[in-house]
Design a protein around this motif. Structure first.
Motif, PDB file in Angstrom:
ATOM      1  N   ARG A   8      49.748  41.228  30.079  1.00 35.63           N
ATOM      2  CA  ARG A   8      49.419  42.619  31.039  1.00 35.63           C
ATOM      3  C   ARG A   8      48.567  43.449  30.488  1.00 35.63           C
ATOM      4  N   HIS A   9      47.644  42.997  28.516  1.00 37.25           N
ATOM      5  CA  HIS A   9      46.651  43.203  27.929  1.00 37.25           C
ATOM      6  C   HIS A   9      45.450  43.096  28.039  1.00 37.25           C
ATOM      7  N   ALA A  10      45.900  41.220  28.433  1.00 37.50           N
ATOM      8  CA  ALA A  10      44.921  40.397  28.153  1.00 37.50           C
ATOM      9  C   ALA A  10      43.875  40.830  29.524  1.00 37.50           C
ATOM     10  N   ASN A  67      53.945  41.592  27.498  1.00 32.89           N
ATOM     11  CA  ASN A  67      52.518  42.207  27.065  1.00 32.89           C
ATOM     12  C   ASN A  67      51.257  42.041  27.408  1.00 32.89           C
ATOM     13  N   ALA A  68      51.362  40.489  26.520  1.00 28.33           N
ATOM     14  CA  ALA A  68      50.231  39.923  26.412  1.00 28.33           C
ATOM     15  C   ALA A  68      49.638  39.860  27.795  1.00 28.33           C
TER      16      ALA A  68
END
Length: 116
Positions: free
Chosen positions: A79-81, A76-77
């Motif tokens: 994907r959003h980085a 998730n991190a």
């Protein structure tokens, strides 16, 4: 493992000093140290008080596992980085030799991504 993390992150500060920096009582920190663990909220407070990574602290205490990170949090991190961050990290790994498998692995990853 949490005690080792605690000693390392706090540079072996006394329980009183840890308590002072984290806004806890001395007896609470002593109790947690003797128990070999602490509640997640306490671990995060100590980590933040010492500018340490709270995720590493939670893993060291066995509250979350490496698998938890890989299966949810890390993906998730990533994907959003921001792209700039990912590019910098990839560049760092390539130039320092920390990219396991080298450029062959990188080519395989790009091929896999392009077929999605």
């Amino acid at each position: 493992m949490w005690r080792q993390w605690l000693d390392h992150a706090t540079r072996q500060d006394s329980d009183r000093e840890i308590a002072r920096k984290a806004g806890l009582t001395h007896s609470t920190v002593s109790r947690w140290r003797n128990a070999g663990t602490a509640p997640a909220e306490g671990i995060i407070r100590i980590a933040r008080a010492y500018a340490a990574d709270p995720i590493d602290a939670l893993v060291s205490a066995g509250i979350i596992t490496e698998d938890d990170l890989m299966n949810g949090g890390l993906r998730n991190a990533v994907r959003h980085a921001p792209t700039a961050y990912l590019t910098e990290e990839l560049h760092e790994r390539v130039t320092t030799g920390r990219l396991h498998g080298g450029f062959g692995e990188l080519r395989r990853m790009f091929r896999a991504w392009s077929t999605r």
